[in-house]
Scaffold this motif. Structure first.
Motif, PDB file in Angstrom:
ATOM      1  N   HIS A  51       0.808  -1.216   0.000  1.00 54.31           N
ATOM      2  CA  HIS A  51       0.000   0.000   0.000  1.00 54.31           C
ATOM      3  C   HIS A  51       0.842   1.268   0.000  1.00 54.31           C
ATOM      4  CE1 HIS A  51      -2.967  -2.933   1.521  1.00 54.31           C
ATOM      5  NE2 HIS A  51      -3.861  -2.149   0.959  1.00 54.31           N
ATOM      6  N   SER A  94     -11.630   8.486   3.534  1.00 52.20           N
ATOM      7  CA  SER A  94     -11.301   7.524   4.578  1.00 52.20           C
ATOM      8  C   SER A  94     -10.143   6.644   4.122  1.00 52.20           C
ATOM      9  CB  SER A  94     -12.520   6.652   4.896  1.00 52.20           C
ATOM     10  OG  SER A  94     -12.146   5.518   5.637  1.00 52.20           O
ATOM     11  N   GLU A  96      -9.153   3.936   5.589  1.00 53.67           N
ATOM     12  CA  GLU A  96      -9.602   2.551   5.677  1.00 53.67           C
ATOM     13  C   GLU A  96     -10.362   2.140   4.416  1.00 53.67           C
ATOM     14  OE1 GLU A  96     -10.737   1.038   9.995  1.00 53.67           O
ATOM     15  OE2 GLU A  96     -11.609   3.005   9.598  1.00 53.67           O
ATOM     16  N   ARG A 100      -9.016  -0.560   1.570  1.00 54.15           N
ATOM     17  CA  ARG A 100      -9.784  -1.774   1.301  1.00 54.15           C
ATOM     18  C   ARG A 100     -10.154  -1.870  -0.178  1.00 54.15           C
ATOM     19  NH1 ARG A 100     -14.916  -3.684   0.800  1.00 54.15           N
ATOM     20  NH2 ARG A 100     -15.397  -5.674   1.814  1.00 54.15           N
ATOM     21  N   THR A 131     -17.276  -7.251  12.655  1.00 48.06           N
ATOM     22  CA  THR A 131     -17.997  -6.621  11.552  1.00 48.06           C
ATOM     23  C   THR A 131     -19.460  -6.405  11.910  1.00 48.06           C
ATOM     24  OG1 THR A 131     -16.496  -7.599   9.919  1.00 48.06           O
ATOM     25  CG2 THR A 131     -18.638  -6.861   9.125  1.00 48.06           C
ATOM     26  N   SER A 187      -0.240  -0.070  12.473  1.00 49.03           N
ATOM     27  CA  SER A 187      -1.473   0.720  12.370  1.00 49.03           C
ATOM     28  C   SER A 187      -2.603   0.088  13.178  1.00 49.03           C
ATOM     29  CB  SER A 187      -1.893   0.875  10.910  1.00 49.03           C
ATOM     30  OG  SER A 187      -2.309  -0.360  10.363  1.00 49.03           O
ATOM     31  N   ASN A 188      -2.468  -1.198  13.534  1.00 47.40           N
ATOM     32  CA  ASN A 188      -3.491  -1.857  14.330  1.00 47.40           C
ATOM     33  C   ASN A 188      -3.599  -1.265  15.734  1.00 47.40           C
ATOM     34  OD1 ASN A 188      -4.177  -3.617  12.264  1.00 47.40           O
ATOM     35  ND2 ASN A 188      -2.741  -5.198  12.939  1.00 47.40           N
ATOM     36  N   PHE A 193      -8.854   4.495  13.949  1.00 43.94           N
ATOM     37  CA  PHE A 193      -9.628   3.604  13.092  1.00 43.94           C
ATOM     38  C   PHE A 193     -10.697   2.905  13.925  1.00 43.94           C
ATOM     39  CE2 PHE A 193      -5.400   3.410  10.802  1.00 43.94           C
ATOM     40  CZ  PHE A 193      -5.773   4.310   9.812  1.00 43.94           C
ATOM     41  N   ARG A 195     -12.356   0.061  13.720  1.00 44.95           N
ATOM     42  CA  ARG A 195     -12.168  -1.357  14.079  1.00 44.95           C
ATOM     43  C   ARG A 195     -11.102  -1.501  15.162  1.00 44.95           C
ATOM     44  NH1 ARG A 195     -13.666  -6.309  11.754  1.00 44.95           N
ATOM     45  NH2 ARG A 195     -14.605  -5.216   9.995  1.00 44.95           N
ATOM     46  N   ASN A 196     -10.068  -0.666  15.103  1.00 42.06           N
ATOM     47  CA  ASN A 196      -9.036  -0.733  16.137  1.00 42.06           C
ATOM     48  C   ASN A 196      -9.592  -0.329  17.503  1.00 42.06           C
ATOM     49  OD1 ASN A 196      -7.250  -1.532  14.195  1.00 42.06           O
ATOM     50  ND2 ASN A 196      -6.146   0.405  14.080  1.00 42.06           N
TER      51      ASN A 196
END
Length: 438
Positions: A51, A94, A96, A100, A131, A187-188, A193, A195-196
C-alpha cells in the motif's frame, strides 16, 4: 488446521490464490493452503499488496519474499506475486475505505493475470463478530448485519473465506504449532480507526463479561445472512407483481403490507441505481408516494418521479461539452452518437411504422421552438407536440433530444417516433428511429 477444499476450488489451470499481507492470519492461511496443495498439482499464489501507507511496508514485503522463498525451498508449491499501489487517498477520504477498495482491486487484477479464479481470504470468526458490531453501531439493516459472506462471486473472481467459522484461538494455535513468522502491522494500534477502537477498547471488556461473544455474534451474522437471502427472494416475487419496464406501479405497491412495501421499494431502487438507498430516502418515499399528482425526488443516480400512478427513475446525464449537432446523415442501421445533444440516435430496420431510407440521407437537427405539428398515425389529424405528448403520456424528462427534419419536413420526435407523413408504404424498405439519452 487446514485450508478448506483447496484442491476442489482451484481453477482449471490448477492455481489458487491467497491474499497474503504477511500478518498472522494470512500467514497461517497461506501455509495451510500450500501444505494441503503438496502433491495435488496445484500452485498456490501469495498475493501481496504494497500500500505504501506505512513506513514499514518495504520491510513487510521483504519478509514476504523471504518467507515464500523459504517455503518453496522446503517443497511447498507457493509463489509470491506483488502489486505496489502508486495512488494515495484523496483529501478527506477515509484511509480505511481507500485501502480496502484498492487492495481488492489489486488482488483481483493479480489473480486474473496469473490465471487464478479463486482467492482465499483469512477472515475468521472474530473478524465476523467485529464486523457485525461495527455495522450495528452504524445503524445498518439486516444486509449489513450479515457481515462478510463465506463465498462471493464478483468481477470474475470467486472470493472464499474458508476460516470464517474458525475461532481466533484456533489460528493462534496453528501459528504456534508450526512456529510461523509473521509481521505486526503498527497501524493496528492506532485508535483513530473504528475497528481498532473496537478491538483495543471494547472487545476485552465484552469478552470478559460475555466469554461466548465471538461465537454468538458470528452466529447472529449467519442468521442475518439467511434473513437477507429470504428478503431478496420475497422482493423478487413482489417486484414481478408491482414493477415493469415503465416503473413501479404505485396502486399495486400500496396493496402490500408496509414491511413488504419497504422491502420491494429498496430492491427496486437498488436495481435502478445500483446502490442501496438511504434510510432517509426510503422513509420519505414511504410517506409521500401515496399522494396524488406529479412529484419529484432528488436521488444521486438521477431523480425519481411520480407520474400517472408510477414511480419512475430518470438516470442522470452528463451535460454536453460540445455544441449541439445541426445535421446528420443516416445510410444504414446503427447507433449515431450526438454528444452535443447528450445522447444517441439509434436507427434500425423495421417492417412498419418507419421512414423510407431516402428521408434519412440528409437530416437537420433542431430543438423545439413552439408551433411544431406532428401526425401520430396515417389519417389522424396533426396536433401540437404538447398535445401529442400528453395523449401519448410521455413524461417531461423523456421529451429532450433533437427534432429530426428532412427537407423541412418533420421526420422524428423523441418520445413520439416517426411522423406518419413520412412513413414508408407496406413492402418498402424502412428505418425506425429511437432517441437514447446518455
Amino acid at each position: 488446521m487446514a485450508a478448506s477444499r483447496t484442491p476442489a476450488t482451484a481453477d482449471p489451470l490448477r492455481r489458487v490464490a491467497v491474499a497474503y499481507s504477511a500478518g498472522r492470519d494470512s500467514t497461517a492461511l497461506l501455509h495451510a493452503t500450500a501444505s494441503a496443495a503438496v502433491g495435488q498439482g496445484v500452485e498456490v499464489l501469495a498475493l501481496h499488496v504494497h500500500h505504501g501507507l506505512s513506513a514499514h511496508a518495504d520491510d513487510w514485503l521483504a519478509h514476504a519474499q523471504r518467507q515464500c522463498a523459504r517455503w518453496a525451498k522446503q517443497g511447498l508449491p507457493v509463489r509470491l506475486c506483488v502489486r505496489r499501489l502508486t495512488q494515495q487517498p484523496l483529501a478527506g477520504e477515509s484511509v480505511e475505505a481507500w485501502a480496502r477498495r484498492e487492495r481488492y482491486r489489486a488482488l483481483r487484477e493479480m489473480a486474473l493475470q496469473e490465471g487464478a479464479s479463486v482467492v482465499l481470504l483469512a477472515h475468521h470468526q472474530r473478524d465476523q463478530a467485529e464486523t457485525l458490531l461495527l455495522q450495528a453501531l452504524r445503524g445498518a439493516g439486516v444486509a449489513g448485519l450479515a457481515g462478510m459472506p463465506q463465498v462471493a462471486e464478483r468481477d470474475g473472481v470467486r472470493w472464499e473465506r474458508p476460516w470464517l467459522q474458525r475461532p481466533r484461538s484456533a489460528i493462534d494455535a496453528y501459528v504456534r504449532q508450526h512456529r510461523l513468522r509473521f509481521v505486526e502491522d503498527d497501524s493496528n494500534e492506532q485508535p483513530r480507526f473504528a475497528r481498532n477502537r473496537l478491538r483495543l477498547q471494547v472487545w476485552p471488556a465484552l469478552t470478559a463479561a460475555f466469554p461466548q461473544a465471538e461465537g454468538s455474534l458470528a452466529d447472529a451474522a449467519t442468521w442475518a445472512a439467511q434473513a437477507t437471502s429470504a428478503l431478496a427472494e420475497l422482493a423478487a416475487i413482489d417486484l414481478a407483481g408491482v414493477a415493469d419496464a415503465r416503473g413501479l406501479q404505485l396502486a399495486a405497491w400500496q396493496r402490500l403490507s408496509v414491511p413488504r412495501q419497504v422491502n420491494v421499494l429498496r430492491a427496486w431502487l437498488q436495481r435502478e441505481g445500483g446502490a442501496l438507498p438511504s434510510s432517509t430516502l426510503l422513509q420519505r418515499l414511504l410517506a409521500e408516494l401515496p399522494g396524488s399528482g406529479e412529484a419529484r425526488w432528488d436521488w444521486p443516480p438521477g431523480s425519481l418521479h411520480r407520474h400517472r400512478g408510477r414511480l419512475v427513475h430518470e438516470p442522470s446525464v452528463a451535460s454536453p461539452t460540445t455544441l449541439p449537432e445541426t445535421s446528420l446523415r443516416i445510410t444504414r442501421p446503427g447507433r449515431y452518437p450526438l454528444p452535443g445533444w447528450g445522447g444517441v440516435l439509434v436507427a434500425s430496420k423495421v417492417n412498419e411504422g418507419g421512414a423510407h431510407p431516402a428521408w434519412m440521407a440528409q437530416l437537420d437537427l433542431s430543438p423545439r421552438s413552439g408551433g411544431e405539428q406532428f401526425m401520430a398515425g396515417i389519417g389522424r389529424p396533426m396536433r401540437s407536440l404538447k398535445k401529442q405528448y400528453q395523449a401519448a403520456d410521455v413524461p417531461a424528462w423523456e421529451r429532450d433530444g433533437p427534432l429530426v427534419y428532412s427537407g423541412g419536413q418533420l421526420v422524428f420526435v423523441p418520445g413520439l417516433g416517426i411522423d406518419a407523413r413520412v412513413q414508408a408504404l407496406p413492402g418498402q424498405p424502412q428505418l425506425g428511429l429511437r432517441w437514447q439519452r446518455g
